[in-house]
Design an enzyme around this catalytic site. Structure first.
Site, PDB file in Angstrom:
ATOM      1  N   ALA A  14       4.499  57.166  34.227  1.00 24.74           N
ATOM      2  CA  ALA A  14       4.928  56.342  33.090  1.00 24.74           C
ATOM      3  C   ALA A  14       3.977  56.478  31.919  1.00 24.74           C
ATOM      4  O   ALA A  14       3.807  55.548  31.133  1.00 24.74           O
ATOM      5  CB  ALA A  14       5.025  54.879  33.524  1.00 24.74           C
ATOM      6  N   ALA A  15       3.340  57.657  31.786  1.00 29.37           N
ATOM      7  CA  ALA A  15       2.344  57.802  30.723  1.00 29.37           C
ATOM      8  C   ALA A  15       2.938  58.355  29.433  1.00 29.37           C
ATOM      9  O   ALA A  15       2.280  58.340  28.399  1.00 29.37           O
ATOM     10  CB  ALA A  15       1.206  58.694  31.198  1.00 29.37           C
ATOM     11  N   GLY A  16       4.176  58.833  29.511  1.00 31.32           N
ATOM     12  CA  GLY A  16       4.794  59.395  28.299  1.00 31.32           C
ATOM     13  C   GLY A  16       4.853  58.350  27.205  1.00 31.32           C
ATOM     14  O   GLY A  16       4.981  57.158  27.474  1.00 31.32           O
TER      15      GLY A  16
ATOM     16  N   ARG B 227      10.561  58.631  20.795  1.00 31.51           N
ATOM     17  CA  ARG B 227      11.916  58.478  20.254  1.00 31.51           C
ATOM     18  C   ARG B 227      12.468  57.059  20.370  1.00 31.51           C
ATOM     19  O   ARG B 227      13.524  56.758  19.815  1.00 31.51           O
ATOM     20  CB  ARG B 227      12.863  59.479  20.950  1.00 31.51           C
ATOM     21  CG  ARG B 227      12.675  60.900  20.433  1.00 31.51           C
ATOM     22  CD  ARG B 227      13.494  61.892  21.228  1.00 31.51           C
ATOM     23  NE  ARG B 227      12.892  62.157  22.536  1.00 31.51           N
ATOM     24  CZ  ARG B 227      13.505  62.813  23.515  1.00 31.51           C
ATOM     25  NH1 ARG B 227      14.749  63.233  23.351  1.00 31.51           N
ATOM     26  NH2 ARG B 227      12.887  63.031  24.657  1.00 31.51           N
TER      27      ARG B 227
ATOM     28  N   ASP C 148      11.005  55.903  33.727  1.00 31.25           N
ATOM     29  CA  ASP C 148      12.042  55.613  32.734  1.00 31.25           C
ATOM     30  C   ASP C 148      13.457  55.842  33.256  1.00 31.25           C
ATOM     31  O   ASP C 148      14.395  55.980  32.483  1.00 31.25           O
ATOM     32  CB  ASP C 148      11.792  56.441  31.463  1.00 31.25           C
ATOM     33  CG  ASP C 148      11.801  57.939  31.716  1.00 31.25           C
ATOM     34  OD1 ASP C 148      11.955  58.346  32.889  1.00 31.25           O
ATOM     35  OD2 ASP C 148      11.650  58.702  30.753  1.00 31.25           O
TER      36      ASP C 148
ATOM     37  N   ASN D 294      27.510   4.221  32.636  1.00 30.33           N
ATOM     38  CA  ASN D 294      28.355   4.836  31.623  1.00 30.33           C
ATOM     39  C   ASN D 294      27.622   4.764  30.282  1.00 30.33           C
ATOM     40  O   ASN D 294      27.290   3.693  29.807  1.00 30.33           O
ATOM     41  CB  ASN D 294      29.694   4.080  31.559  1.00 30.33           C
ATOM     42  CG  ASN D 294      30.706   4.828  30.720  1.00 30.33           C
ATOM     43  OD1 ASN D 294      30.357   5.392  29.664  1.00 30.33           O
ATOM     44  ND2 ASN D 294      31.953   4.830  31.148  1.00 30.33           N
TER      45      ASN D 294
ATOM     46  N   ASN E 169      12.723   8.813  22.717  1.00 32.34           N
ATOM     47  CA  ASN E 169      11.633   9.049  23.675  1.00 32.34           C
ATOM     48  C   ASN E 169      10.328   9.438  23.012  1.00 32.34           C
ATOM     49  O   ASN E 169       9.317   9.579  23.670  1.00 32.34           O
ATOM     50  CB  ASN E 169      12.050  10.144  24.665  1.00 32.34           C
ATOM     51  CG  ASN E 169      12.341  11.469  23.985  1.00 32.34           C
ATOM     52  OD1 ASN E 169      12.813  11.499  22.841  1.00 32.34           O
ATOM     53  ND2 ASN E 169      12.065  12.562  24.655  1.00 32.34           N
TER      54      ASN E 169
ATOM     55  N   SER F 261      28.535   2.299  22.554  1.00 32.32           N
ATOM     56  CA  SER F 261      28.386   3.447  21.661  1.00 32.32           C
ATOM     57  C   SER F 261      27.346   3.212  20.568  1.00 32.32           C
ATOM     58  O   SER F 261      27.124   2.082  20.145  1.00 32.32           O
ATOM     59  CB  SER F 261      29.725   3.744  20.986  1.00 32.32           C
ATOM     60  OG  SER F 261      30.640   4.152  21.964  1.00 32.32           O
TER      61      SER F 261
ATOM     62  N   ARG G  87      22.012  -6.181  17.013  1.00 30.19           N
ATOM     63  CA  ARG G  87      22.535  -5.575  15.785  1.00 30.19           C
ATOM     64  C   ARG G  87      22.811  -6.693  14.802  1.00 30.19           C
ATOM     65  O   ARG G  87      22.860  -7.876  15.186  1.00 30.19           O
ATOM     66  CB  ARG G  87      23.823  -4.799  16.082  1.00 30.19           C
ATOM     67  CG  ARG G  87      24.937  -5.707  16.588  1.00 30.19           C
ATOM     68  CD  ARG G  87      26.190  -4.943  16.966  1.00 30.19           C
ATOM     69  NE  ARG G  87      27.241  -5.874  17.342  1.00 30.19           N
ATOM     70  CZ  ARG G  87      28.055  -5.712  18.395  1.00 30.19           C
ATOM     71  NH1 ARG G  87      27.928  -4.661  19.173  1.00 30.19           N
ATOM     72  NH2 ARG G  87      28.972  -6.597  18.646  1.00 30.19           N
TER      73      ARG G  87
END
Ligand code: UD1
Ligand code: CA
Length: 454
Positions: free
Chosen positions: A9-11, A15, A102, A374, A383, A402, A437
């Site tokens: 794998a030294a190449g 390209r 490769d 729910n 958080n 909600s 609220r």
């Protein structure tokens, strides 16, 4: 017989036009050379010698192996010279398999075939017949007996007609290899030390040389540029798709999934188009994954429905859950059986209890949600105070109206109800109602302002 492996794998990989060493480019999410290391480790290779030349630091931080031995080839003087860099680590009484870094699609079963052929001879070569062998080393035979490999640039016109080529992968005895490596010269068309010259040396010593073939030529195809890389990637994806289907998954279109890691699926799994699966992904029986989902390092149980465009990462989803469309489970998200997460819900480091529902537009971060709770649309667990992260604990059967903000750290008791639009900053006890609220005020007979005439 015990065998070790030398991976060349030294190449430089000029390209590829890349700052990354060629063998670190990924195929199916895993660096090419790592795939080869994984394959030979699965065969219990004794030592794996990796001959590298460029980008040593990058290689060393990206690649791992159980018995990896790094061999620097400072100058690339040829494949024979490359193997010489590992010679001191090779034992006389072991076989040595030489592979190229490769060609990432080489399969374990093919290498096992090569090992089996070596058991019947002195040197086994992996060869293929190509319609266009231009540029490759040719296998020269004397009748059945292999007598040499001749490189394209050194070959005669007659030899260039040979279609059987050297894949660069071979296996031979350690003592033989070391003896032949010492005899290599570089008087050839490229002025390189060719590993392939050992074949003629072996033949002249009367050694028996045999060849094995891979299941398909793509296994030995090397990557030299990004066009090859894309072709190899598609070939791998085809192979992954075939494996999934063989194991009982239906793919809406085998050409439109991407596996970038290790995916295991149960029976009767359905995977729709454009699903990307990355890292380690486990999918249980009868589970279906909708179009355009991304699954990363996650475990999804049996009978789960993941609707389209959902992203699940680092999460654990139990059986019978329903997710999405457009849901996001981040690392640490855990869904207990029969839980439901709907559209535009984000979960991070949170546990959703058995049968609990979070159907729309919610953020659950650092939260624990009890069974059958729910969570109404637009609920946010606050958080993060800008410095610290805190937990929200929601009890079993709780009902969060909600558009509520639950300011952590905070606890909502079992069976408690939170009125819609509340901002909850302190504990809500079990079975009680919290409404936090502005109170509604109605003004009877209210007249809207009218436009003043100027
Ligand atoms: C080589 C073979 C050829 C075969 C072909 C298959 C020789 C002389 N020729 O040719 O018979 O058909 O592979 O692809 O062996 N490498 C090093 N150091 C070096 C040179 C190469 O590590 O000094 C590595 C490369 O990174 C690559 C492998 O060896 O992984 C093959 O090198 P490459 O230059 O592609 O060899 P070819 O000339 O194509
Ligand atoms: Ca090559």
């Amino acid at each position: 017989m015990a065998f070790s492996v030398v991976i060349l794998a030294a190449g430089k990989g000029t390209r590829m036009k890349s700052s990354l060493p060629k063998v670190l480019h990924k195929v199916g999410g895993i660096p090419m050379v790592q795939r080869i290391i994984n394959t030979v480790e699965a065969m219990a290779a004794h030592n794996v010698h990796l001959v590298y030349g460029h980008g040593g630091d990058q290689l060393k931080t990206s690649i791992e192996g159980k018995r990896l031995n790094w061999c620097l080839q400072a100058e690339q003087l040829g494949t024979g010279h490359a193997v010489q860099q590992a010679a001191d680590h090779i034992k006389d009484d072991e076989d040595v398999m030489i592979l190229v870094g490769d060609a990432p699609l080489i399969q374990q079963q093919t290498l096992e075939r090569l090992v089996a052929v070596k058991a019947e001879c002195d040197l086994a070569l992996l060869t293929v017949e190509l319609d266009d062998p231009t540029g490759m080393g040719r296998i020269v035979r004397n009748g059945e007996q292999i007598s040499a490999i001749v490189e394209h640039k050194d070959a005669t016109e007659a030899q260039r007609l040979i279609r059987e080529i050297n894949t660069g992968m071979m296996i031979m005895g350690g003592a033989d290899l070391k003896r032949w490596l010492k005899l290599l010269g570089n008087s050839n068309a490229q002025g390189e030390y060719y590993l392939t010259d050992v074949i003629e040396m072996a033949a002249k010593e009367g050694k028996v040389i045999k060849a094995a073939q891979p299941d398909s030529a793509v296994e030995v195809e090397g990557v030299n540029n990004r066009i090859h890389l894309a072709g190899i990637e598609r070939a791998l994806q085809h192979r992954e798709a075939v494996t999934l289907m063989t194991n009982g998954a239906t793919l809406a279109d085998p050409a439109r999934i991407d596996v970038r890691g290790n995916v295991t699926t149960g029976q009767d799994v359905f995977i729709d188009i454009n699903v990307v699966m990355q890292g380690t992904v486990k999918i249980g029986n009868n589970t279906s994954i909708g179009a355009n989902c991304v699954l990363i390092d996650c475990e999804i149980g049996d009978n789960v429905v993941v609707d389209s465009h959902s992203v699940i990462e680092g999460a654990k989803v139990s059986e019978n859950c329903v997710i999405g469309p457009f849901a996001r489970l981040r690392p640490g998200a855990v869904m207990k059986p029969n839980a439901k997460v709907g559209n535009f819900v984000e979960m991070k480091k949170s546990i959703l209890g058995e049968g609990a529902k979070v159907n729309h537009l919610t953020y659950l971060g650092d939260a624990e949600v009890g069974a059958k709770a729910n969570i109404g649309a637009g609920t946010i667990t606050c958080n993060y105070d800008g410095v610290n992260k805190s937990k929200t604990i929601i009890g079993e059967n709780a009902f969060i109206g909600s558009n509520s903000s639950l300011v952590a750290p905070v606890k909502i008791g079992d069976g408690a109800t939170v009125g819609a639009g509340s901002v909850i900053t302190s504990e809500v006890s079990s079975d009680s109602l919290a409404v936090a609220r502005g109170k509604q005020r109605n003004i009877e007979g209210w007249k809207r302002p009218t436009k003043k005439s100027s």
